[in-house]
Design an enzyme around this catalytic site. Sequence first.
Site, PDB file in Angstrom:
ATOM      1  N   SER A 103     -36.283  68.753 -46.266  1.00 20.60           N
ATOM      2  CA  SER A 103     -35.885  67.353 -46.240  1.00 20.60           C
ATOM      3  C   SER A 103     -37.088  66.485 -45.846  1.00 20.60           C
ATOM      4  CB  SER A 103     -34.691  67.173 -45.298  1.00 20.60           C
ATOM      5  OG  SER A 103     -34.081  65.915 -45.467  1.00 20.60           O
ATOM      6  N   GLU A 107     -27.193  68.873 -54.501  1.00 23.30           N
ATOM      7  CA  GLU A 107     -27.913  67.687 -54.061  1.00 23.30           C
ATOM      8  C   GLU A 107     -28.145  66.694 -55.205  1.00 23.30           C
ATOM      9  OE1 GLU A 107     -30.948  68.402 -50.746  1.00 23.30           O
ATOM     10  OE2 GLU A 107     -31.032  70.294 -51.852  1.00 23.30           O
ATOM     11  N   HIS A 128     -27.357  70.183 -49.312  1.00 19.93           N
ATOM     12  CA  HIS A 128     -28.564  69.860 -48.558  1.00 19.93           C
ATOM     13  C   HIS A 128     -28.720  70.714 -47.301  1.00 19.93           C
ATOM     14  CE1 HIS A 128     -31.997  67.324 -47.711  1.00 19.93           C
ATOM     15  NE2 HIS A 128     -31.538  67.047 -46.491  1.00 19.93           N
TER      16      HIS A 128
END
Length: 271
Positions: free
Chosen positions: A153, A215, A253
């Site tokens: 991320s 995602e 995610h």
Amino acid sequence: MGAYALPGTEQFLLRREEGGQPYRIMVAAPTQKPPSQGYPVLYALDANALFGTLVEALRVQSRRPEKTGVLPAVVVGIGYPHDCPFDESRFCDFTMPTPREVLESLPVRTPGQPWPETGGADAFRRFIESRLKPRIERDYPIDRSRQAILGHSLGGLFVLQTLLTQPHTFHSYIAGSPSVHWNKRLIEEQAAGLEACLPRFGGALKLLITVGELEKDHPSGMNANARVLYERLSSLAGKGLHTDFVEFAGEGHVSVLPGLASRALRFALGE
């Protein structure tokens, strides 16, 4: 019985500078005798969330490297001095200076809640290079030619930024679900400049970009951004950068993290 501890691990606090912010450093070392050149090393961001998963996956897979392709290695987790999986400080540590208009254009975290402090990536990178690496290389036999870094991320964004601005600092880069949208224009500009930098570097580098299939519905355009960047950087294979891309089926995610950890080990520590 007492609390369970991961075998072969230690942890300590290391400050960025005298009186500065402390980081919780977690280290796992192999029990096998090190090769003559030292162990490969994998530095992992967001260690509060990822360190245990990485260490257990490595402990199992490196027992039979001839079968798994994963060599014994030192894992260094960079975390924060508490037991929560994530810390707000990562918004500062993992991001470049970001104009206010760019921040305001990002997908909102929580309506009405301002963004935390940002823009400390350069200082965090200096901490890794000037404080953390020397400490690890003092205490463990490290092969400096086989150093990898893993981030997810915003951590994936930091990994990309490190490759694009200081490609000599690691050999393998693993960017999981990288937040390219944080400052997409800057990433594109830096990617364009990497081609000229690689011949001067003169080494063979590896980059793995991953995302979770689920995602693709995130408003940030996570999957599309990652794939476009992969396609751009994969054209630099002849310049010394080998790039792979993996989309994990059925993962989001957060659920993607165990798969990312296992694939990162094979990518960075394969024979």
